[in-house]
Motif scaffolding. Structure first.
Motif, PDB file in Angstrom:
ATOM      1  N   ILE A 172      83.842   4.804   4.278  1.00  0.00           N
ATOM      2  CA  ILE A 172      82.694   5.688   4.516  1.00  0.00           C
ATOM      3  C   ILE A 172      82.951   7.046   3.870  1.00  0.00           C
ATOM      4  N   PHE A 173      84.154   7.570   4.084  1.00  0.00           N
ATOM      5  CA  PHE A 173      84.516   8.862   3.497  1.00  0.00           C
ATOM      6  C   PHE A 173      84.463   8.792   1.969  1.00  0.00           C
ATOM      7  N   ALA A 174      85.049   7.756   1.396  1.00  0.00           N
ATOM      8  CA  ALA A 174      85.091   7.618  -0.063  1.00  0.00           C
ATOM      9  C   ALA A 174      83.686   7.558  -0.654  1.00  0.00           C
ATOM     10  N   ASN A 175      82.773   6.919   0.046  1.00  0.00           N
ATOM     11  CA  ASN A 175      81.391   6.834  -0.426  1.00  0.00           C
ATOM     12  C   ASN A 175      80.727   8.209  -0.465  1.00  0.00           C
ATOM     13  N   ALA A 176      81.115   9.088   0.436  1.00  0.00           N
ATOM     14  CA  ALA A 176      80.513  10.426   0.507  1.00  0.00           C
ATOM     15  C   ALA A 176      81.232  11.449  -0.368  1.00  0.00           C
ATOM     16  N   PHE A 177      82.427  11.117  -0.823  1.00  0.00           N
ATOM     17  CA  PHE A 177      83.250  12.082  -1.557  1.00  0.00           C
ATOM     18  C   PHE A 177      82.507  12.628  -2.775  1.00  0.00           C
ATOM     19  N   GLY A 178      82.413  13.945  -2.842  1.00  0.00           N
ATOM     20  CA  GLY A 178      81.796  14.615  -3.978  1.00  0.00           C
ATOM     21  C   GLY A 178      80.277  14.632  -3.980  1.00  0.00           C
ATOM     22  N   LYS A 179      79.646  14.070  -2.959  1.00  0.00           N
ATOM     23  CA  LYS A 179      78.186  13.976  -2.959  1.00  0.00           C
ATOM     24  C   LYS A 179      77.480  15.122  -2.257  1.00  0.00           C
ATOM     25  N   ASN A 180      78.152  15.837  -1.391  1.00  0.00           N
ATOM     26  CA  ASN A 180      77.461  16.937  -0.707  1.00  0.00           C
ATOM     27  C   ASN A 180      78.201  18.223  -0.890  1.00  0.00           C
TER      28      ASN A 180
END
Length: 62
Positions: free
Chosen positions: A54-62
């Protein structure tokens, strides 16, 4: 289940700087294997692989 209907925006910004970045990753790594609810993104009671994904999917996106 993630807050906000599954959105990871803000949930993975552990240090509150408005981004999910290396600083958040270092905090997450330190919590990995533990039970700190701030890092238990899937709500299963432990900080593990599914939380990392879950964290990896969000990394760098917000």
């Amino acid at each position: 289940m993630l807050p906000n209907g599954g959105a990871t925006t803000g949930v993975t910004d552990f240090n509150g700087d408005g981004r999910t970045d290396l600083a958040d990753f270092l905090l997450f790594v330190n919590a990995f294997g533990g039970t700190d609810a701030r890092f238990d993104l899937d709500g299963d009671g432990t900080v593990g692989l599914s939380d990392f994904l879950i964290f990896a999917n969000a990394f760098g996106k917000n």
